[in-house]
Design a protein around this motif. Structure first.
Motif, short mmCIF file in Angstrom:
data_model
loop_
_atom_site.label_atom_id
_atom_site.label_comp_id
_atom_site.label_asym_id
_atom_site.label_seq_id
_atom_site.Cartn_x
_atom_site.Cartn_y
_atom_site.Cartn_z
N UNK A 1 34.07 33.81 77.26
CA UNK A 1 35.14 33.21 77.32
C UNK A 1 36.07 33.46 76.33
N UNK A 2 35.62 33.48 74.87
CA UNK A 2 36.35 33.37 73.72
C UNK A 2 36.76 34.71 73.49
N UNK A 3 36.24 35.85 74.15
CA UNK A 3 36.69 37.23 74.02
C UNK A 3 37.67 37.50 74.89
N UNK A 4 37.50 36.94 76.23
CA UNK A 4 38.59 36.94 77.31
C UNK A 4 39.92 36.33 76.72
N UNK A 5 39.95 35.12 76.16
CA UNK A 5 41.09 34.46 75.52
C UNK A 5 41.69 35.39 74.44
N UNK A 6 40.75 35.86 73.74
CA UNK A 6 41.47 36.46 72.64
C UNK A 6 42.14 37.74 73.01
N UNK A 7 41.65 38.48 74.02
CA UNK A 7 42.35 39.40 74.80
C UNK A 7 44.04 39.14 75.01
N UNK A 8 43.87 37.98 75.64
CA UNK A 8 45.42 37.62 76.35
C UNK A 8 46.25 37.18 75.05
N UNK A 9 45.42 36.41 74.01
CA UNK A 9 46.13 35.86 72.91
C UNK A 9 46.68 36.94 72.19
N UNK A 10 46.19 38.28 71.76
CA UNK A 10 46.60 39.44 71.08
C UNK A 10 47.77 40.05 71.96
N UNK A 11 47.49 40.04 73.31
CA UNK A 11 48.67 40.53 73.94
C UNK A 11 49.82 39.69 73.93
N UNK A 12 49.94 38.51 74.08
CA UNK A 12 51.02 37.59 73.98
C UNK A 12 51.53 37.84 72.37
N UNK A 13 50.63 37.95 71.56
CA UNK A 13 51.08 37.88 69.96
C UNK A 13 51.73 39.38 69.71
N UNK A 14 51.37 40.31 70.57
CA UNK A 14 52.08 41.62 70.22
C UNK A 14 53.50 41.48 70.97
N UNK A 15 53.64 40.73 72.13
CA UNK A 15 55.17 40.36 72.91
C UNK A 15 56.04 39.53 71.71
N UNK A 16 55.25 38.64 71.07
CA UNK A 16 55.84 37.82 70.03
C UNK A 16 56.42 38.61 68.88
#
Length: 311
Positions: free
Chosen positions: A239-254
């Motif tokens: 679950x941590x790995x999946x959340x981190x994928x989404x987190x890094x994608x949103x961080x790239x957008x930011x």
């Protein structure tokens, strides 16, 4: 008077007064040419930009173009243009006047037209006495629009990034708690990996070792918990790995700098004024004077006929 009107020939009337009509019409046309000159009317130059929306998500049932229109017409963008180009001075409006803001808004919208084209693009048309200023205003409206959309998107991206970061911290804390419990079982009770350790403990216990007997009891008591902890850690790690994928994608957008319009027509400084159109003023002045002179002459002639018939 009706009989006089019916009997009066319009052609004869025009021919009778032709020199008067010609002189009045020509004089009006000359006046129109004079008063439409730059000495009396400040000429305006037009600059236009056409752009399509990009990288935006419409709300509700609106289209991307409609959303772009809403944002470009925002009060904040208008205030930014007014302040940057000091349109209070340009439009000769007293900023401290009681209704100054109302006059400024009306003047702004009369000089700056923003509309949707038939092909779902947005047209920005600016008129100003300085062609360079008109061109720059059109450009800056799109720049301020990009800044506004970027600000909105970054604010939303930041909220999502913070949400994912909070979830990652919570997941990490949960994993650390599970690992700490596993370490406690290993250090206090000597329980390690259950499946392999149970075989070794069984062999030692069969040899009659007292220490092996104690370890066997600990493994039997805490072994299932160790298995459960390992399974939970694996689940939480996934679950941590999946959340981190989404987190890094949103961080790239930011951290990305997107543009939110595709400009298909770049504005440029006009080399010819768009207002007033002098030939139109001259033509309308001449035509108006011609029709008005005929009307006046018609009234004069019929008045004469009416007076003479009564005498």
């Amino acid at each position: 008077m009706d009989n006089n009107f019916n009997n009066l020939s319009l052609v004869q009337l025009v021919l009778k007064w032709k020199w008067h009509i010609i002189i009045i019409t020509v004089a009006a046309a000359i006046c129109g040419a004079i008063f439409s000159s730059s000495a009396f009317i400040t000429p305006l130059y037009k600059s236009e930009a056409v752009a399509y929306p990009a990288n935006i998500n419409p709300y509700s049932d609106e289209s991307e173009t409609e959303q772009m229109l809403q944002l470009i017409n925002a009060q904040s963008i208008m205030d930014s243009i007014i302040e940057k180009y000091d349109l209070w001075t340009d439009y000769k409006i007293d900023k401290n006047y009681k209704y100054g803001k109302t006059y400024m808004i009306n003047e702004y919208h009369s000089k700056i037209k923003i509309a949707k084209t038939p092909y779902e693009a947005v047209s920005i048309t600016v008129q100003d006495k300085d062609p360079e200023v008109a061109c720059n205003i059109a450009k800056d409206i799109l720049n301020f629009y990009n800044d506004k959309v970027q600000s909105i998107h970054k604010m939303k991206n930041l909220e999502v990034v913070e949400m994912y970061a909070r979830q990652l911290r919570e997941k990490q804390q949960g994993i650390d708690s599970l690992k700490n419990r596993m370490s406690e079982l290993a250090e206090t009770y000597g329980v390690l990996e259950y499946s392999s350790q149970s075989k070794e403990v069984t062999r030692s216990w069969l040899s009659g070792s007292a220490k092996a007997n104690e370890l066997k009891q600990n493994v039997e008591k805490y072994g299932p918990e160790m298995i459960d902890l390992a399974a939970k850690i694996e689940t939480e790690a996934t679950a941590y790995a999946n959340i981190k994928v989404d987190y890094e994608q949103e961080l790239r957008f930011l951290n990305s700098d997107f543009t939110y319009s595709n400009i298909v027509t770049e504005p440029f400084p006009a080399d010819k004024k768009s207002f007033p159109v002098r030939w139109v003023v001259v033509a309308l002045s001449g035509l108006g004077a011609f029709l008005l002179s005929i009307l006046v002459i018609f009234i004069i002639e019929n008045r004469k006929r009416f007076v003479s018939s009564n005498n």
